[in-house]
Design a protein around this motif. Sequence first.
Motif, PDB file in Angstrom:
ATOM      1  N   ASP A 119       0.817  -1.205   0.000  1.00  0.00           N
ATOM      2  CA  ASP A 119       0.000   0.000   0.000  1.00  0.00           C
ATOM      3  C   ASP A 119       0.857   1.265   0.000  1.00  0.00           C
ATOM      4  N   GLY A 120       0.587   2.132  -0.989  1.00  0.00           N
ATOM      5  CA  GLY A 120       1.298   3.405  -1.075  1.00  0.00           C
ATOM      6  C   GLY A 120       2.703   3.311  -1.633  1.00  0.00           C
ATOM      7  N   LYS A 121       3.132   2.122  -2.057  1.00  0.00           N
ATOM      8  CA  LYS A 121       4.504   1.927  -2.541  1.00  0.00           C
ATOM      9  C   LYS A 121       4.521   1.710  -4.058  1.00  0.00           C
ATOM     10  N   TRP A 143       6.355   7.261 -15.805  1.00  0.00           N
ATOM     11  CA  TRP A 143       5.843   7.541 -14.464  1.00  0.00           C
ATOM     12  C   TRP A 143       5.774   6.266 -13.642  1.00  0.00           C
ATOM     13  N   PRO A 144       6.105   6.371 -12.347  1.00  0.00           N
ATOM     14  CA  PRO A 144       5.957   5.210 -11.468  1.00  0.00           C
ATOM     15  C   PRO A 144       4.489   4.971 -11.145  1.00  0.00           C
ATOM     16  N   VAL A 145       4.145   3.722 -10.926  1.00  0.00           N
ATOM     17  CA  VAL A 145       2.786   3.349 -10.513  1.00  0.00           C
ATOM     18  C   VAL A 145       2.851   2.866  -9.068  1.00  0.00           C
ATOM     19  N   LEU A 146       2.041   3.486  -8.209  1.00  0.00           N
ATOM     20  CA  LEU A 146       2.002   3.143  -6.797  1.00  0.00           C
ATOM     21  C   LEU A 146       0.670   2.492  -6.456  1.00  0.00           C
ATOM     22  N   GLU A 147       0.647   1.767  -5.346  1.00  0.00           N
ATOM     23  CA  GLU A 147      -0.577   1.092  -4.937  1.00  0.00           C
ATOM     24  C   GLU A 147      -1.496   2.010  -4.139  1.00  0.00           C
TER      25      GLU A 147
END
Length: 240
Positions: A86-88, A104-108
């Motif tokens: 979560d959130g990473k 772009w990075p994808v976060l949870e």
Amino acid sequence: MSVRLIVRTFSELCITIGALIVLFVVYVLFWTGVKAAGATDGQIDALQREWAQGTVSAPAPAPSASSSSGSPEPGAKPPAAAAYRDGKPFAMLYIPRFGKSWEWPVLENTEVKTLQKGLGHYSGTARAGATGNFAVAGHRRTYGDPFKDFPKLRPGDPVLLTDGTTWFTYRIDKKPYRTVPSDVGVIDPVPRKSGFDGPGRYLTLTTCDPEWGSSHRLIAWAHLDATQPVTDGRPAALHS
């Protein structure tokens, strides 16, 4: 109170309000972008370290040539894999239509603080490359403007995703669809209004509309077209 004092007080009030408006515009147009750039770089660095240490969870199985439309093989089951943290950050997304340097990075999760660092994966939707709907949200404006050019997406455009072990190449199926925020069916396993007629390996991108508002949403749907291990290099779609 003299007229001169009233005029002077009113003028000073107007100047103060004007200065506050300018500061707000600077914050929205410039400072959120600066913050996003630093936060995004931090997420990318974290991903690179994780991938270098070999701590990536197992990827979903690749579709066969007979299922290039994204439909799963009969009886196929995805392997068990650890849940995204979560959130990473856990993946990188590339959309060549938005420019060669767009990554772009994808976060949870899609919480406000998460979308200030990159794109957010809707918790509960499918994993990258897996059967179901891998759904992602991003800002249209502010915090780096990741989806500023969202309306430019066209059928056939590649959307590439990597989780550090596998490249997943999705293909946009139609021009962006406009709807309202309450239309949560757009991220269903078989997204409503997408035109997909059964289970498959899908991707959904969402952002706000209009450009500086949030009364509506723009949606783009794609199907999984191809996969390849990262050891084979970057997909051809990133070089075209």
